[in-house]
Motif scaffolding. Structure first.
Motif, PDB file in Angstrom:
ATOM      1  N   LEU A 197       0.817  -1.219   0.000  1.00  0.00           N
ATOM      2  CA  LEU A 197       0.000   0.000   0.000  1.00  0.00           C
ATOM      3  C   LEU A 197       0.850   1.269   0.000  1.00  0.00           C
ATOM      4  O   LEU A 197       0.616   2.169  -0.822  1.00  0.00           O
ATOM      5  N   PRO A 198       1.865   1.378   0.867  1.00  0.00           N
ATOM      6  CA  PRO A 198       2.732   2.558   0.804  1.00  0.00           C
ATOM      7  C   PRO A 198       3.468   2.680  -0.528  1.00  0.00           C
ATOM      8  O   PRO A 198       3.710   3.787  -1.007  1.00  0.00           O
ATOM      9  N   ALA A 199       3.815   1.540  -1.133  1.00  0.00           N
ATOM     10  CA  ALA A 199       4.483   1.582  -2.435  1.00  0.00           C
ATOM     11  C   ALA A 199       3.573   2.232  -3.469  1.00  0.00           C
ATOM     12  O   ALA A 199       4.025   3.013  -4.313  1.00  0.00           O
ATOM     13  N   GLY A 200       2.293   1.916  -3.408  1.00  0.00           N
ATOM     14  CA  GLY A 200       1.341   2.540  -4.318  1.00  0.00           C
ATOM     15  C   GLY A 200       1.159   4.018  -4.040  1.00  0.00           C
ATOM     16  O   GLY A 200       1.088   4.841  -4.959  1.00  0.00           O
ATOM     17  N   LEU A 201       1.081   4.363  -2.763  1.00  0.00           N
ATOM     18  CA  LEU A 201       0.930   5.775  -2.385  1.00  0.00           C
ATOM     19  C   LEU A 201       2.101   6.610  -2.882  1.00  0.00           C
ATOM     20  O   LEU A 201       1.934   7.750  -3.319  1.00  0.00           O
ATOM     21  N   LEU A 202       3.300   6.027  -2.811  1.00  0.00           N
ATOM     22  CA  LEU A 202       4.494   6.731  -3.257  1.00  0.00           C
ATOM     23  C   LEU A 202       4.719   6.600  -4.765  1.00  0.00           C
ATOM     24  O   LEU A 202       5.656   7.180  -5.303  1.00  0.00           O
ATOM     25  N   GLN A 203       3.848   5.795  -5.405  1.00  0.00           N
ATOM     26  CA  GLN A 203       3.908   5.595  -6.861  1.00  0.00           C
ATOM     27  C   GLN A 203       5.287   5.125  -7.314  1.00  0.00           C
ATOM     28  O   GLN A 203       5.853   5.630  -8.284  1.00  0.00           O
ATOM     29  N   VAL A 204       5.821   4.126  -6.585  1.00  0.00           N
ATOM     30  CA  VAL A 204       7.095   3.555  -7.000  1.00  0.00           C
ATOM     31  C   VAL A 204       6.889   2.810  -8.313  1.00  0.00           C
ATOM     32  O   VAL A 204       5.774   2.429  -8.666  1.00  0.00           O
ATOM     33  N   ASN A 205       7.949   2.596  -9.045  1.00  0.00           N
ATOM     34  CA  ASN A 205       7.874   1.940 -10.345  1.00  0.00           C
ATOM     35  C   ASN A 205       7.208   0.569 -10.220  1.00  0.00           C
ATOM     36  O   ASN A 205       7.713  -0.304  -9.514  1.00  0.00           O
ATOM     37  N   LEU A 206       6.074   0.404 -10.899  1.00  0.00           N
ATOM     38  CA  LEU A 206       5.288  -0.818 -10.751  1.00  0.00           C
ATOM     39  C   LEU A 206       6.031  -2.049 -11.252  1.00  0.00           C
ATOM     40  O   LEU A 206       5.991  -3.114 -10.614  1.00  0.00           O
ATOM     41  N   LYS A 207       6.725  -1.921 -12.379  1.00  0.00           N
ATOM     42  CA  LYS A 207       7.444  -3.070 -12.933  1.00  0.00           C
ATOM     43  C   LYS A 207       8.514  -3.562 -11.972  1.00  0.00           C
ATOM     44  O   LYS A 207       8.601  -4.767 -11.679  1.00  0.00           O
ATOM     45  N   LYS A 208       9.314  -2.641 -11.442  1.00  0.00           N
ATOM     46  CA  LYS A 208      10.356  -3.025 -10.486  1.00  0.00           C
ATOM     47  C   LYS A 208       9.738  -3.578  -9.210  1.00  0.00           C
ATOM     48  O   LYS A 208      10.231  -4.550  -8.633  1.00  0.00           O
ATOM     49  N   PHE A 209       8.658  -2.948  -8.775  1.00  0.00           N
ATOM     50  CA  PHE A 209       7.981  -3.394  -7.562  1.00  0.00           C
ATOM     51  C   PHE A 209       7.529  -4.844  -7.694  1.00  0.00           C
ATOM     52  O   PHE A 209       7.755  -5.662  -6.796  1.00  0.00           O
TER      53      PHE A 209
END
Length: 198
Positions: A127-139
Motif C-alpha cells: 500500500l505505501p508503495a502505491g501511495l508513493l507511486q514507485v515503479n510498478l514493474k520493479k515493484f
C-alpha cells in the motif's frame, strides 16, 4: 486471533489450493490473516499427502502477487483517503503508514525485498508503495522474488515439521513482533538523529 487461526485451518483443509491463494492474497493486502499460518499448514498438508508441493507453491505465489498488486493499486489511486477510512480494519494507521513511507523514501526498492520476508511487516509494504507511486514493474519483480523465497521456505519448513507445524506459526508470529519493534525503533532513532542534525 484464535478464531481467525481456526477458521483459516478449516478453510484450507476443505478448499485446498484455492484457500491458500485467498489466504496469501489477503495477507499481502495487509488483512490480518497471517501467511505464516497459511503456508505452514499447507506444508503440513503436503507432509500428510493431502496436497502436492508442486501445486501449493504456485497457488501461494499467485495469491501473494495478486494481493500485493491490489494493495499497490489501492494506494496508487486511492491515495491517503483509503487508509484514513478503512485502515483500521487492516491494523494500518496513518502513523504506521508514515513509518513505511519513510522507510521507502530512505531505502527505496530494497524495502520490498527485505520487508516482504519479515512476518507482520510484509503486509504493510504494498500500500505505501502505491501511495508513493514507485515503479510498478520493479515493484512486481521484487514482489515475485521475495514471495518465492517466503512461500518455498515456509511451506518446506511446514512439511519438515509435520505434526509440529504450529511451532513454525508461533515462531513466525514472535519474530514478526520483534521485527516490527526493531523497525519502529530504528526509524524513531533515525528521525531523532536527523532532527538533531538539522
Amino acid at each position: 486471533m484464535d478464531y481467525i487461526v481456526q477458521t483459516m485451518i478449516d478453510y484450507i483443509g476443505s478448499q485446498g489450493y484455492f484457500a491458500i491463494l485467498v489466504g496469501t492474497g489477503l495477507a499481502s493486502m495487509g488483512v490480518p490473516v497471517p501467511s505464516e499460518l497459511t503456508l505452514a499448514f499447507a506444508g503440513y498438508l503436503v507432509f500428510a499427502e493431502r496436497l502436492q508441493f508442486g501445486w501449493v507453491i504456485p497457488a501461494a505465489l499467485l495469491g501473494e502477487v495478486l494481493g500485493s498488486l491490489i494493495a499497490y493499486l489501492i494506494g496508487y489511486f486511492g491515495e491517503g483517503a483509503f487508509v484514513h477510512k478503512y485502515g483500521k480494519y487492516m491494523f494500518l494507521s496513518p502513523r504506521k503508514l508514515e513509518y513505511a513511507q519513510a522507510w521507502f523514501e530512505r531505502y527505496g526498492m530494497i524495502t520490498v525485498l527485505v520487508g516482504r520476508i519479515l512476518p507482520v511487516v510484509r503486509g504493510m509494504i504494498a500500500l505505501p508503495a502505491g501511495l508513493l507511486q514507485v515503479n510498478l514493474k520493479k515493484f512486481m519483480i521484487y514482489i515475485v522474488l521475495s514471495s518465492t523465497i517466503w512461500c518455498i521456505g515456509l511451506v518446506s519448513l511446514g512439511r519438515l515439521l509435520g505434526e509440529n507445524w504450529r511451532k513454525l506459526y508461533e515462531m513466525g508470529h514472535a519474530a514478526g513482533l520483534v521485527a516490527v519493534f526493531g523497525l519502529l525503533l530504528f526509524l524513531t532513532v533515525g528521525f531523532w538523529v536527523r532532527k538533531k542534525q538539522a
